[in-house]
Design a protein around this motif. Structure first.
Motif, PDB file in Angstrom:
ATOM      1  N   VAL A 107      66.385  54.271  59.892  1.00  0.00           N
ATOM      2  CA  VAL A 107      66.933  53.386  61.036  1.00  0.00           C
ATOM      3  C   VAL A 107      67.305  51.967  60.267  1.00  0.00           C
ATOM      4  O   VAL A 107      68.735  51.504  60.364  1.00  0.00           O
ATOM      5  N   THR A 108      66.470  51.357  59.547  1.00  0.00           N
ATOM      6  CA  THR A 108      66.772  49.920  59.040  1.00  0.00           C
ATOM      7  C   THR A 108      67.806  50.194  57.745  1.00  0.00           C
ATOM      8  O   THR A 108      68.600  49.522  57.668  1.00  0.00           O
ATOM      9  N   SER A 109      67.533  51.373  57.053  1.00  0.00           N
ATOM     10  CA  SER A 109      68.614  51.482  56.072  1.00  0.00           C
ATOM     11  C   SER A 109      69.892  51.928  56.657  1.00  0.00           C
ATOM     12  O   SER A 109      71.017  51.252  55.997  1.00  0.00           O
ATOM     13  N   LEU A 144      68.558  60.045  51.589  1.00  0.00           N
ATOM     14  CA  LEU A 144      67.220  60.796  51.975  1.00  0.00           C
ATOM     15  C   LEU A 144      66.332  59.595  52.448  1.00  0.00           C
ATOM     16  O   LEU A 144      65.653  58.972  51.590  1.00  0.00           O
ATOM     17  N   ALA A 145      65.969  59.457  53.680  1.00  0.00           N
ATOM     18  CA  ALA A 145      65.055  58.620  54.070  1.00  0.00           C
ATOM     19  C   ALA A 145      64.089  59.410  55.339  1.00  0.00           C
ATOM     20  O   ALA A 145      63.732  58.886  56.310  1.00  0.00           O
ATOM     21  N   ALA A 181      59.496  48.411  55.351  1.00  0.00           N
ATOM     22  CA  ALA A 181      60.796  49.040  55.853  1.00  0.00           C
ATOM     23  C   ALA A 181      61.967  48.176  55.538  1.00  0.00           C
ATOM     24  O   ALA A 181      63.175  48.433  55.108  1.00  0.00           O
ATOM     25  N   CYS A 182      62.160  47.001  55.996  1.00  0.00           N
ATOM     26  CA  CYS A 182      63.261  45.929  55.985  1.00  0.00           C
ATOM     27  C   CYS A 182      63.598  45.597  54.488  1.00  0.00           C
ATOM     28  O   CYS A 182      64.796  45.546  54.109  1.00  0.00           O
ATOM     29  N   GLY A 183      62.469  45.347  53.832  1.00  0.00           N
ATOM     30  CA  GLY A 183      62.677  45.036  52.505  1.00  0.00           C
ATOM     31  C   GLY A 183      63.320  46.283  51.544  1.00  0.00           C
ATOM     32  O   GLY A 183      64.196  46.194  50.959  1.00  0.00           O
ATOM     33  N   ALA A 225      66.797  46.532  52.599  1.00  0.00           N
ATOM     34  CA  ALA A 225      68.030  45.575  51.819  1.00  0.00           C
ATOM     35  C   ALA A 225      68.121  45.963  50.446  1.00  0.00           C
ATOM     36  O   ALA A 225      69.060  45.736  49.898  1.00  0.00           O
ATOM     37  N   LEU A 226      66.945  46.246  49.893  1.00  0.00           N
ATOM     38  CA  LEU A 226      67.153  46.586  48.363  1.00  0.00           C
ATOM     39  C   LEU A 226      68.322  47.708  48.202  1.00  0.00           C
ATOM     40  O   LEU A 226      68.932  47.880  47.294  1.00  0.00           O
TER      41      LEU A 226
END
Length: 415
Positions: free
Chosen positions: A13-15, A253-254, A390-392, A395-396
């Protein structure tokens, strides 16, 4: 670019969210009917940015024989006939040395600090209600020798930007009186005032609601991926779900523990294996001082405690057995150990949960382009640090896929 993101846990979801904010057309797919149904559902809740040492450390292998003989061991291995389990365990054993552990710690620390900054910036844009607190963290030690050993880790992490203090038992109890139940067994603690906590499921659900309102996003939950169309052998042209082929320019793919199986359909593989963990969610009163207000990790027992609003989240154990099912005696063991430290806590109302955490042998997640297809990307393998990273990680990945300046050195995370 139209990007299909597979997986609606916190990492997926963050991706999807950050890629959508960058202007890409997004289709989010997940086999479950709701987001956060896997490892994101009831994890430990700690946002542990400064204490990210991997499970594979130099002191682990000498402890394994004793753990295998103990019914109350924090880590339990049940061999199966699955070659992937044996391959993962061998790679894990090879990573249990000082140099590998230091390298993994440095990579995880950089990603964790990026994740913290990205989450704080996100909260300014999207006010999400997920019981988030910045309440600090205590790593409590029952053995003076282990506490002394922790000083070396604290000194090393200070070089990476961590701000931590080593406290004796008296100072620990002044900071968190609820630990008095540990009695004379408490030797002291490592205190990190900057650490945070929050409910991963609520965070994922809240961000998912914002995501699905964006005009360039389509969310297709309850849609299991059945395969991939790759007509020229190099690029994925579509993702097949029941009765439909979703055309796409790129795929992420997450999918947590499902990532290796999906990757194998494309001729690839990933060193990700499910490590089963357990949690209890216990309702507590807002003014109840018999439970900790600071996040706590009982180091020897590998039990974490996080206050999430009117609940205490307790998580523990690593079972390497390939199963996602809860084992009743492990739940009973966890309750017994919690009662010994917090005798006033009412566990009669506790909700038990078991979930599979997608872990790599080194603890470092895979974030970047896969060699299995030209337009395939991975964001998986965060293990027990999924919420923290997750957020990092998102972002990457977004910077990599959008040809933006990278926020950190990505080489350690490349599949």
């Amino acid at each position: 670019m139209h990007i299909t993101v597979i997986g609606a846990g916190v990492v997926g979801v963050t991706s999807a969210y950050f890629l959508a904010r960058q202007g890409h057309e997004i289709t989010l797919l997940d086999a479950c009917a709701e987001p956060a149904q896997g490892a994101s559902q009831a994890n430990g809740g700690q946002l542990s940015y400064s204490y990210v040492a991997p499970l594979a450390g130099p002191g682990v292998l000498p402890s394994v024989p004793g753990w295998l003989l103990r019914g109350d061991a924090p880590l339990r291995w049940r061999p199966t006939l699955d070659p992937a389990q044996w391959r993962w365990c061998l790679q894990f054993a090879l990573a249990c040395n000082g140099s590998a552990s230091r390298a993994s710690t440095a990579s995880l620390q950089a990603l964790a600090y990026l994740s913290r900054d990205v989450l704080h910036a996100l909260q300014e844009q999207e006010p999400l209600d997920f019981a988030h607190v910045r309440n600090g963290k205590l790593i409590a030690y029952r053995d003076a020798a282990l506490l002394d050993k922790a000083r070396k880790q604290v000194a090393y992490q200070a070089q990476l930007g961590a701000e931590q203090q080593v406290l004796d038992a008296a100072a620990t109890l002044r900071l968190e009186p609820a630990l008095a139940g540990m009695g004379a067994s408490l030797a002291g603690a490592v205190y990190t005032p900057s650490e945070e906590a929050g409910d991963c499921r609520l965070f994922t659900e809240g961000l998912y609601e914002r995501l699905r309102r964006l005009g360039n996003v389509q969310c297709r939950l309850g849609a299991a991926v059945r395969g991939f169309d790759r007509p020229n052998g190099r690029r994925i042209a579509a993702v097949r779900i029941d009765g439909e082929a979703v055309k796409t320019d790129a795929v992420v793919l997450a999918a947590g523990t499902a990532t290796p199986a999906l990757l194998r359909q494309l001729g690839g593989d990933a060193p990700i294996y499910p490590l089963k963990g357990y949690s209890l969610t216990v309702p507590v009163e807002p003014d109840d001082r018999s439970v900790p207000t600071i996040s706590v990790t009982d180091y020897q027992r590998r039990i974490v405690y996080a206050r999430l609003g009117n609940a205490l989240r307790i998580a523990a154990m690593v079972d390497i057995d390939g199963s996602g099912d809860a084992v009743p005696e492990r739940v009973a063991l966890l309750k017994r150990q919690v009662r010994e430290s917090f005798p006033a806590l009412d566990l009669g109302r506790a909700r038990a949960w078991a979930g599979q955490r997608p872990a790599t042998p080194t603890g470092v997640p895979l974030v970047g382009r896969s060699r299995a297809a030209e337009n395939l990307w991975l964001n998986a393998g965060q293990g027990a640090l999924g919420f923290t990273l997750a957020c990092g990680s998102a972002a990457l990945l977004t910077a990599q896929m959008s040809s933006l300046p990278l926020p950190l050195d990505a080489r350690a995370f490349l599949p």
